[in-house]
Design an enzyme around this catalytic site. Structure first.
Site, PDB file in Angstrom:
ATOM      1  CG  LEU A   1      -1.816  -1.204   1.391  1.00 25.80           C
ATOM      2  CD1 LEU A   1      -2.673  -1.044   2.638  1.00 25.80           C
ATOM      3  CD2 LEU A   1      -2.679  -1.433   0.167  1.00 25.80           C
ATOM      4  CD  GLU A   2       2.836   5.253  -3.953  1.00 20.75           C
ATOM      5  OE1 GLU A   2       3.357   6.347  -4.245  1.00 20.75           O
ATOM      6  OE2 GLU A   2       2.671   4.338  -4.785  1.00 20.75           O
TER       7      GLU A   2
END
Length: 132
Positions: free
Chosen positions: A120-121
């Site tokens: 996840l960014e």
């Protein structure tokens, strides 16, 4: 035909409860139940449908696999508040804050993983004073 936006995507998950808890606590998404007791996460005008591993809902990806996604979410607000929130949630960062390029320009990003190992960014376009 002109595409307007992404409506939803599907994550294949190992532990539905852990996934729902993580995304609601860390990312502030809303859990919903729809259809035949299916689960999803809602944020803005988007939705993430959750399929249990080993029980994909047809039609589905050719190889639905937990932990194979790489997603970027944009947040508004102060980068330090984002950093503090992730730390308060006990999130282990893989990288960040680091400069990257988003769909419409420069962003500052934090990288971490969800319970299934999806990357996840979480990023902000508010890079004032952070990039030179």
């Amino acid at each position: 035909m002109l595409l307007d936006r992404l409506d939803h995507l599907v994550l294949t998950v190992t532990d539905m409860h852990a996934t729902l808890a993580f995304y609601t606590r860390v990312l502030g998404m809303q859990e919903i139940t729809f259809g035949n007791q299916r689960k999803a996460l809602v944020f803005g005008r988007q939705k993430i449908n959750l399929h249990p591993a080993g029980q994909p809902i047809a039609p589905h990806a050719a190889h639905p696999t937990p932990g194979s996604a790489d997603l970027c979410f944009i947040v508004s607000g102060d980068i330090q508040e984002l950093s503090d929130h992730l730390q308060n949630c006990g999130v282990t960062l893989e990288a960040g804050p680091v400069p990257r390029t988003g769909a419409t320009g420069p962003i500052i990003s934090f990288y971490f993983r969800d319970p299934d190992g999806n990357l996840l960014e979480v990023a902000t376009y508010d890079v004032s004073g952070l990039l030179s």
